[in-house]
Design an enzyme around this catalytic site. Structure first.
Site, mmCIF file in Angstrom:
data_model
loop_
_atom_site.group_PDB
_atom_site.id
_atom_site.type_symbol
_atom_site.label_atom_id
_atom_site.label_comp_id
_atom_site.label_asym_id
_atom_site.label_seq_id
_atom_site.Cartn_x
_atom_site.Cartn_y
_atom_site.Cartn_z
ATOM 1 N N CYS A 79 0.832 -1.193 0.000
ATOM 2 C CA CYS A 79 0.000 0.000 0.000
ATOM 3 C C CYS A 79 0.879 1.261 0.000
ATOM 4 C CB CYS A 79 -0.989 -0.027 1.156
ATOM 5 S SG CYS A 79 -2.348 1.168 0.960
ATOM 6 N N HIS A 185 -3.809 -4.683 -0.180
ATOM 7 C CA HIS A 185 -3.367 -5.265 1.090
ATOM 8 C C HIS A 185 -3.487 -6.789 1.033
ATOM 9 C CE1 HIS A 185 -3.058 -1.632 3.659
ATOM 10 N NE2 HIS A 185 -3.979 -1.144 2.848
ATOM 11 N N GLU A 187 -2.623 -8.844 3.256
ATOM 12 C CA GLU A 187 -3.002 -9.323 4.594
ATOM 13 C C GLU A 187 -4.495 -9.143 4.875
ATOM 14 O OE1 GLU A 187 -2.237 -4.944 5.332
ATOM 15 O OE2 GLU A 187 -1.534 -6.510 3.957
#
Length: 203
Positions: A79, A185, A187
């Site tokens: 990001c 992202h 994650e």
């Protein structure tokens, strides 16, 4: 061991947890020696570019990142962390980045279709470039990942490994030798994100 750089900016808990799920040995750290002794580096980031790059430079970790990347150590920016890999950003002014990848970061509002909301928040599919990244070895084109951004990398065609469509084709990921970046992202991208992180861990 993978060093997640802690410089006061970034969603470190979810990233560490996701890497833990795939069995990676991880350390969240702001210690230069730990970063130098790591096998790989992840540079996370959320918020404003100027604030983030300023904090990174205050810690001196910007120079550590540049030194380790020059040695060939795998580096992944996520990001805002990806945006800092570029030469400069035009987010509320003009700010110099790390310069590891040619190109700049600019607002998406002028290039996307009128009426679409900014920031771009949500799940979007990946469109692979001809230069398919090794990070995508376990996923297929079109699989969706999670984005939250108002700015995107531009003028960086030679490094782009995937784009996403949001009223325009926006840079989703980049790669230059041992330096990788994802605007999205991983994650926060479920099983697809875990597969991308797994591929990075195997570099």
């Amino acid at each position: 061991m993978i060093a997640i750089i802690d410089y006061g900016v970034g969603n470190l808990f979810s990233l560490k947890s996701s890497l833990g799920v795939i069995g990676a040995e991880v350390q969240v750290t702001g210690d230069a020696d730990v970063i130098r002794n790591s096998e790989k580096i992840i540079l996370p980031g959320v918020g404003a570019f100027e604030d983030a790059i300023g904090k990174l430079r205050e810690t001196g970790l910007d120079m550590v990142i540049l030194e380790e990347a020059a040695k060939g150590k795998p580096l992944l920016g996520i990001c805002l962390g990806m945006q800092m890999l570029f030469e400069k950003s035009y987010e509320y002014g003009e700010h110099m980045g790390l310069g590891l990848i040619e190109g700049s970061v600019k607002p998406i509002a002028p290039v996307i279709r009128e009426g679409l909301k900014v920031p771009h928040i949500g799940w979007n599919g990946l469109i692979f470039s001809k230069k398919r990244s090794v990070l995508y070895r376990y996923i297929e084109e079109g699989e969706c990942v999670y984005f939250v951004h108002s700015f995107a990398a531009m003028d960086c065609d030679s490094a782009v490994t995937a784009t996403t469509e949001y009223g325009a084709m926006l840079t989703a990921s980049v790669e230059k030798e041992n330096v990788y970046g994802t605007q999205f992202h991983p994650e926060k991208s479920g099983e697809v994100g875990l597969k991308i992180l797994k591929a990075f861990c195997e570099l």
